[in-house]
Design a protein around this motif. Structure first.
Motif, PDB file in Angstrom:
ATOM      1  N   THR A   1       1.028  -1.127  -0.134  1.00 32.10           N
ATOM      2  CA  THR A   1      -0.082   0.115  -0.033  1.00 32.10           C
ATOM      3  C   THR A   1       0.768   1.000   0.010  1.00 32.10           C
ATOM      4  O   THR A   1       1.645   1.380   0.762  1.00 32.10           O
ATOM      5  CB  THR A   1      -0.984   0.120   1.221  1.00 32.10           C
ATOM      6  OG1 THR A   1      -1.653  -1.119   1.263  1.00 32.10           O
ATOM      7  CG2 THR A   1      -2.022   1.119   1.340  1.00 32.10           C
ATOM      8  N   ILE A   2       0.676   2.147  -0.958  1.00 31.75           N
ATOM      9  CA  ILE A   2       1.468   3.307  -1.081  1.00 31.75           C
ATOM     10  C   ILE A   2       0.704   4.548  -0.935  1.00 31.75           C
ATOM     11  O   ILE A   2      -0.314   4.586  -1.501  1.00 31.75           O
ATOM     12  CB  ILE A   2       2.171   3.317  -2.586  1.00 31.75           C
ATOM     13  CG1 ILE A   2       2.885   2.091  -2.863  1.00 31.75           C
ATOM     14  CG2 ILE A   2       3.070   4.537  -2.674  1.00 31.75           C
ATOM     15  CD1 ILE A   2       3.399   2.089  -4.306  1.00 31.75           C
ATOM     16  N   SER A   3       1.062   5.149   0.045  1.00 30.16           N
ATOM     17  CA  SER A   3       0.471   6.515   0.456  1.00 30.16           C
ATOM     18  C   SER A   3       1.172   7.748  -0.114  1.00 30.16           C
ATOM     19  O   SER A   3       2.529   7.724   0.483  1.00 30.16           O
ATOM     20  CB  SER A   3       0.261   6.534   1.851  1.00 30.16           C
ATOM     21  OG  SER A   3      -0.361   5.640   2.596  1.00 30.16           O
ATOM     22  N   VAL A   4       0.616   8.497  -0.897  1.00 28.97           N
ATOM     23  CA  VAL A   4       1.195   9.688  -1.556  1.00 28.97           C
ATOM     24  C   VAL A   4       0.544  10.940  -1.237  1.00 28.97           C
ATOM     25  O   VAL A   4      -0.621  11.090  -1.322  1.00 28.97           O
ATOM     26  CB  VAL A   4       1.241   9.566  -3.093  1.00 28.97           C
ATOM     27  CG1 VAL A   4       2.030  10.796  -3.671  1.00 28.97           C
ATOM     28  CG2 VAL A   4       1.844   8.283  -3.555  1.00 28.97           C
ATOM     29  N   TYR A   5       1.370  12.029  -0.491  1.00 32.15           N
ATOM     30  CA  TYR A   5       0.552  13.123   0.111  1.00 32.15           C
ATOM     31  C   TYR A   5       0.985  14.153  -0.877  1.00 32.15           C
ATOM     32  O   TYR A   5       2.226  14.303  -1.423  1.00 32.15           O
ATOM     33  CB  TYR A   5       1.046  13.463   1.403  1.00 32.15           C
ATOM     34  CG  TYR A   5       0.350  12.568   2.783  1.00 32.15           C
ATOM     35  CD1 TYR A   5      -0.722  13.042   3.168  1.00 32.15           C
ATOM     36  CD2 TYR A   5       1.088  11.397   2.995  1.00 32.15           C
ATOM     37  CE1 TYR A   5      -1.202  12.215   4.124  1.00 32.15           C
ATOM     38  CE2 TYR A   5       0.507  10.618   3.856  1.00 32.15           C
ATOM     39  CZ  TYR A   5      -0.638  11.099   4.399  1.00 32.15           C
ATOM     40  OH  TYR A   5      -1.148  10.434   5.436  1.00 32.15           O
ATOM     41  N   THR A   6       0.059  15.047  -1.547  1.00 34.08           N
ATOM     42  CA  THR A   6       0.297  15.555  -2.647  1.00 34.08           C
ATOM     43  C   THR A   6      -0.686  16.894  -2.785  1.00 34.08           C
ATOM     44  O   THR A   6      -1.615  16.740  -2.038  1.00 34.08           O
ATOM     45  CB  THR A   6       0.190  14.889  -3.843  1.00 34.08           C
ATOM     46  OG1 THR A   6       0.342  15.709  -5.090  1.00 34.08           O
ATOM     47  CG2 THR A   6      -1.136  14.227  -4.086  1.00 34.08           C
ATOM     48  N   GLU A   7      -0.307  17.973  -3.298  1.00 35.84           N
ATOM     49  CA  GLU A   7      -0.979  19.354  -3.751  1.00 35.84           C
ATOM     50  C   GLU A   7      -2.022  18.478  -4.806  1.00 35.84           C
ATOM     51  O   GLU A   7      -1.711  17.524  -5.354  1.00 35.84           O
ATOM     52  CB  GLU A   7      -0.183  20.165  -4.149  1.00 35.84           C
ATOM     53  CG  GLU A   7       0.689  20.928  -3.485  1.00 35.84           C
ATOM     54  CD  GLU A   7       1.795  21.872  -4.257  1.00 35.84           C
ATOM     55  OE1 GLU A   7       1.493  22.307  -5.298  1.00 35.84           O
ATOM     56  OE2 GLU A   7       2.685  21.992  -3.530  1.00 35.84           O
ATOM     57  N   ASN A   8      -3.062  19.047  -4.779  1.00 37.19           N
ATOM     58  CA  ASN A   8      -4.109  18.410  -5.840  1.00 37.19           C
ATOM     59  C   ASN A   8      -3.981  19.251  -7.173  1.00 37.19           C
ATOM     60  O   ASN A   8      -4.651  20.410  -7.364  1.00 37.19           O
ATOM     61  CB  ASN A   8      -5.501  18.775  -5.057  1.00 37.19           C
ATOM     62  CG  ASN A   8      -6.404  17.975  -5.922  1.00 37.19           C
ATOM     63  OD1 ASN A   8      -6.181  17.180  -6.695  1.00 37.19           O
ATOM     64  ND2 ASN A   8      -7.722  18.118  -5.682  1.00 37.19           N
ATOM     65  N   ASN A   9      -3.150  18.636  -8.191  1.00 37.16           N
ATOM     66  CA  ASN A   9      -2.988  19.232  -9.470  1.00 37.16           C
ATOM     67  C   ASN A   9      -3.548  18.395 -10.169  1.00 37.16           C
ATOM     68  O   ASN A   9      -3.232  17.078 -10.484  1.00 37.16           O
ATOM     69  CB  ASN A   9      -1.588  19.572  -9.593  1.00 37.16           C
ATOM     70  CG  ASN A   9      -0.839  20.700  -8.531  1.00 37.16           C
ATOM     71  OD1 ASN A   9      -1.666  21.378  -7.599  1.00 37.16           O
ATOM     72  ND2 ASN A   9       0.102  21.264  -8.976  1.00 37.16           N
ATOM     73  N   ILE A  10      -4.002  19.113 -11.467  1.00 34.59           N
ATOM     74  CA  ILE A  10      -4.265  18.192 -12.785  1.00 34.59           C
ATOM     75  C   ILE A  10      -3.057  17.804 -13.446  1.00 34.59           C
ATOM     76  O   ILE A  10      -2.051  18.189 -13.569  1.00 34.59           O
ATOM     77  CB  ILE A  10      -5.047  19.259 -13.844  1.00 34.59           C
ATOM     78  CG1 ILE A  10      -6.246  19.950 -13.013  1.00 34.59           C
ATOM     79  CG2 ILE A  10      -5.548  18.849 -15.134  1.00 34.59           C
ATOM     80  CD1 ILE A  10      -6.875  20.983 -13.846  1.00 34.59           C
ATOM     81  N   GLY A  11      -3.396  16.531 -13.825  1.00 36.91           N
ATOM     82  CA  GLY A  11      -2.270  15.693 -14.561  1.00 36.91           C
ATOM     83  C   GLY A  11      -1.271  14.836 -13.648  1.00 36.91           C
ATOM     84  O   GLY A  11      -0.724  13.849 -14.319  1.00 36.91           O
ATOM     85  N   LEU A  12      -1.409  14.980 -12.415  1.00 40.48           N
ATOM     86  CA  LEU A  12      -0.623  14.267 -11.514  1.00 40.48           C
ATOM     87  C   LEU A  12      -0.990  12.757 -11.516  1.00 40.48           C
ATOM     88  O   LEU A  12       0.031  11.840 -11.491  1.00 40.48           O
ATOM     89  CB  LEU A  12      -0.628  14.613 -10.048  1.00 40.48           C
ATOM     90  CG  LEU A  12       0.377  13.983  -9.110  1.00 40.48           C
ATOM     91  CD1 LEU A  12       1.720  14.044  -9.479  1.00 40.48           C
ATOM     92  CD2 LEU A  12       0.231  14.593  -7.670  1.00 40.48           C
ATOM     93  N   LEU A  13      -2.215  12.456 -11.618  1.00 43.32           N
ATOM     94  CA  LEU A  13      -2.438  11.065 -11.484  1.00 43.32           C
ATOM     95  C   LEU A  13      -1.874  10.241 -12.906  1.00 43.32           C
ATOM     96  O   LEU A  13      -1.343   9.287 -12.669  1.00 43.32           O
ATOM     97  CB  LEU A  13      -4.196  10.867 -11.673  1.00 43.32           C
ATOM     98  CG  LEU A  13      -4.644   9.585 -12.041  1.00 43.32           C
ATOM     99  CD1 LEU A  13      -4.158   8.525 -10.679  1.00 43.32           C
ATOM    100  CD2 LEU A  13      -6.180   9.672 -11.870  1.00 43.32           C
ATOM    101  N   ASN A  14      -2.050  10.953 -14.113  1.00 49.11           N
ATOM    102  CA  ASN A  14      -1.346  10.327 -15.296  1.00 49.11           C
ATOM    103  C   ASN A  14      -0.065  10.289 -15.278  1.00 49.11           C
ATOM    104  O   ASN A  14       0.533   9.063 -15.541  1.00 49.11           O
ATOM    105  CB  ASN A  14      -1.572  11.436 -16.385  1.00 49.11           C
ATOM    106  CG  ASN A  14      -3.024  11.308 -16.852  1.00 49.11           C
ATOM    107  OD1 ASN A  14      -3.803  10.239 -16.591  1.00 49.11           O
ATOM    108  ND2 ASN A  14      -3.384  12.188 -17.595  1.00 49.11           N
ATOM    109  N   ARG A  15       0.777  11.076 -14.463  1.00 51.42           N
ATOM    110  CA  ARG A  15       2.165  10.862 -14.304  1.00 51.42           C
ATOM    111  C   ARG A  15       2.689   9.913 -13.355  1.00 51.42           C
ATOM    112  O   ARG A  15       3.530   8.784 -13.414  1.00 51.42           O
ATOM    113  CB  ARG A  15       3.079  12.166 -13.855  1.00 51.42           C
ATOM    114  CG  ARG A  15       2.876  13.150 -15.125  1.00 51.42           C
ATOM    115  CD  ARG A  15       3.634  14.541 -14.699  1.00 51.42           C
ATOM    116  NE  ARG A  15       2.523  15.356 -14.129  1.00 51.42           N
ATOM    117  CZ  ARG A  15       2.542  15.972 -13.038  1.00 51.42           C
ATOM    118  NH1 ARG A  15       3.787  16.102 -12.412  1.00 51.42           N
ATOM    119  NH2 ARG A  15       1.649  16.867 -12.751  1.00 51.42           N
TER     120      ARG A  15
END
Length: 176
Positions: A9-23
């Motif tokens: 299980t990988i937890s990624v804390y991130t700013e909510n930016n468009i395109g990040l899911l694809n990358r």
């Protein structure tokens, strides 16, 4: 270090930016690793999103993937954990013809034994919800299948770690 593939299980804390899911998904794709489940939600920190990604791989690969994910500008921090280090659940929804609920005693027993709950009932159909481990949802699916499932869907894993995650303290240092 484990030399066998296992679920992480990988937890990624991130700013909510468009395109990040694809990358992020491209990182897995380039390594030929299939994502078993993916959930994105707000986190315990206001303005920070959390990706929860589940994938089967070697520990060496998950470490490399974490490194690649953390190179993304919007990513604050990424962690990985095995199943022993997490508390997790998934949820399944089952839509079934209503007449079966009243005519098939066996369905009532399946509902009771599985600890599923009835979300809604009308004259055409009823909807069951079951939260638990993947195996529990799969078992309920197998038990209900002979009666005819009109629709079925399952969520991605949601998880928290058994140990404290230091993300809040890490963010405090960024804010000062």
């Amino acid at each position: 270090m484990s030399t066998e593939e296992q679920l992480y299980t990988i937890s990624v804390y991130t700013e909510n930016n468009i395109g990040l899911l694809n990358r992020v998904s491209a990182i897995f794709q380039r390594r030929g690793i299939n994502i078993e489940s993916l959930n994105i939600s707000s986190s315990e920190i206001e303005g920070v999103s959390r990706f929860t990604i589940v994938a089967n791989m070697l520990e060496d690969n998950v470490k490399k993937i974490i490194g690649q994910i953390e190179k993304q500008v919007e990513v604050i921090k990424a962690y990985y954990h095995d199943d022993e280090e997490t508390i997790y659940q998934i949820s399944g929804l089952f839509k079934i013809k209503s007449d079966l609920l009243f005519e098939e005693r066996q369905i009532q027993n399946i509902i009771k034994e599985s600890s599923a709950r009835i979300v809604t009932v009308n004259k055409e159909f009823f909807v069951l919800e079951k939260s638990g481990k993947k195996e529990e949802i799969d078992l309920l699916h197998r038990e209900l299948k002979p009666f005819g499932i009109m629709q079925y869907t399952r969520s991605g894993r949601i998880a928290v770690t058994k140990d404290e995650m230091k993300i809040s303290a890490l963010l405090e240092t960024y804010n000062n």
